[in-house]
Design a protein around this motif. Sequence first.
Motif, short mmCIF file in Angstrom:
data_model
loop_
_atom_site.label_atom_id
_atom_site.label_comp_id
_atom_site.label_asym_id
_atom_site.label_seq_id
_atom_site.Cartn_x
_atom_site.Cartn_y
_atom_site.Cartn_z
N ASP A 1 0.81 -1.30 -0.12
CA ASP A 1 0.00 -0.09 0.00
C ASP A 1 0.88 1.15 0.12
O ASP A 1 0.20 2.35 0.15
CB ASP A 1 -0.90 -0.08 1.28
N GLY A 2 2.20 1.11 -0.14
CA GLY A 2 2.89 2.36 -0.28
C GLY A 2 3.63 2.71 1.08
O GLY A 2 4.46 3.64 1.04
N ARG A 3 3.38 2.01 2.04
CA ARG A 3 3.94 2.57 3.37
C ARG A 3 5.60 2.38 3.49
O ARG A 3 5.90 1.14 2.91
CB ARG A 3 3.24 1.70 4.51
N LEU A 4 6.31 3.34 3.86
CA LEU A 4 7.77 3.17 3.99
C LEU A 4 8.13 2.13 4.88
O LEU A 4 9.20 1.37 4.75
CB LEU A 4 8.56 4.69 4.36
N PHE A 5 7.40 1.83 5.97
CA PHE A 5 8.17 1.03 6.83
C PHE A 5 6.92 -0.13 7.29
O PHE A 5 5.97 0.41 7.79
CB PHE A 5 8.48 1.88 8.37
N ALA A 6 7.53 -1.13 7.34
CA ALA A 6 6.45 -2.32 7.41
C ALA A 6 7.37 -3.40 8.11
O ALA A 6 8.53 -3.24 8.60
CB ALA A 6 6.25 -3.04 6.06
N ASN A 7 6.52 -4.33 8.87
CA ASN A 7 7.32 -5.48 9.51
C ASN A 7 7.95 -6.46 8.46
O ASN A 7 7.79 -6.31 7.21
CB ASN A 7 6.29 -6.13 10.46
N GLU A 8 8.41 -7.57 9.00
CA GLU A 8 9.30 -8.32 8.23
C GLU A 8 8.43 -9.08 7.09
O GLU A 8 8.86 -9.35 6.11
CB GLU A 8 9.86 -9.61 8.97
N ARG A 9 7.16 -9.28 7.35
CA ARG A 9 5.98 -9.87 6.55
C ARG A 9 5.50 -8.89 5.55
O ARG A 9 4.56 -9.24 4.73
CB ARG A 9 5.20 -10.66 7.27
N GLY A 10 5.65 -7.66 5.86
CA GLY A 10 5.25 -6.47 4.81
C GLY A 10 4.02 -5.93 5.53
O GLY A 10 3.19 -5.19 4.79
N GLY A 11 3.58 -6.27 6.80
CA GLY A 11 2.48 -5.90 7.24
C GLY A 11 2.86 -4.59 8.02
O GLY A 11 3.75 -3.86 8.09
N VAL A 12 1.50 -3.97 8.78
CA VAL A 12 1.70 -2.83 9.54
C VAL A 12 2.72 -2.90 10.60
O VAL A 12 2.68 -3.99 11.28
CB VAL A 12 0.40 -2.19 10.07
N LEU A 13 3.53 -2.03 10.68
CA LEU A 13 4.71 -2.23 11.66
C LEU A 13 3.91 -1.86 13.33
O LEU A 13 3.23 -0.98 13.57
CB LEU A 13 5.68 -1.06 11.48
#
Length: 257
Positions: free
Chosen positions: A154-166
Amino acid sequence: MEYAVEAGYLDSNPLANIRRSGSRTGDAVDPRVLVNQEQGSQLLTAVSYVGSIHRNRGRRLVGFFAVQLYAALRPAEAVGLREKDCYLPEKGWGTLTLRETRPVVGTKWTDSGLRHDRRGLKSRAANTDRPVPIPPILVAILRTHIAEFGVAKDGRLFANERGGVLGSTSYWRVWQEARPYALPPDKTDSPLAHRPYDLRHTCITNWLNAGVPVAEVSRRAGNSPEVVHRRYAGCIDGHEELNNRRIEQAMGWEGKL
């Protein structure tokens, strides 16, 4: 209670005569949490040491902590930051245009049933944004982050290791692991940069000590001028002599006293 009176459920507000405290001083920032330039740089470097080279637990969060240190973002604002919100030129200052926050509120309290809600900016009307100029050092950090880790779907710069919301647990754990790498033992056990939010406090204090007008600091930080005065008055240093000279100039006293 006032609504109950208006709706006819009560004849009067039973809380109207309760004495309130005269001022709010308990939320003033403790100067001991603030880092200097060298400590801030060392903390960001230490974050990159956390975790293995394969998982990149720390390295993918260097930019996350940097936007708090150099642009005074709240953690929830950094979580919601997207690539399209960033103007990152090859040289010079850039801009982050903040549009939403992603606070952790629990699945019971969100319409989506997810732990992270999508909300507008704090202390701002819905659908308004907040442009924040960012220095070249932060521009370079974010450009490096995007080149190395890309962005979430979804364009977020910062994600967790799986690409989800940090999540807050993830970045808190990294921060607590990084502090002992960057700070000597006596500082590790002190309030210095104990929380990631202390990086935001440091940035706002640096702006004030640089002589940026309170109204502009307020706009960039997303706080009211009253809050800035109340929370950071004890952190401003070295301005008395400068302000005295300005008064002398304004009154025509310069060189006569």
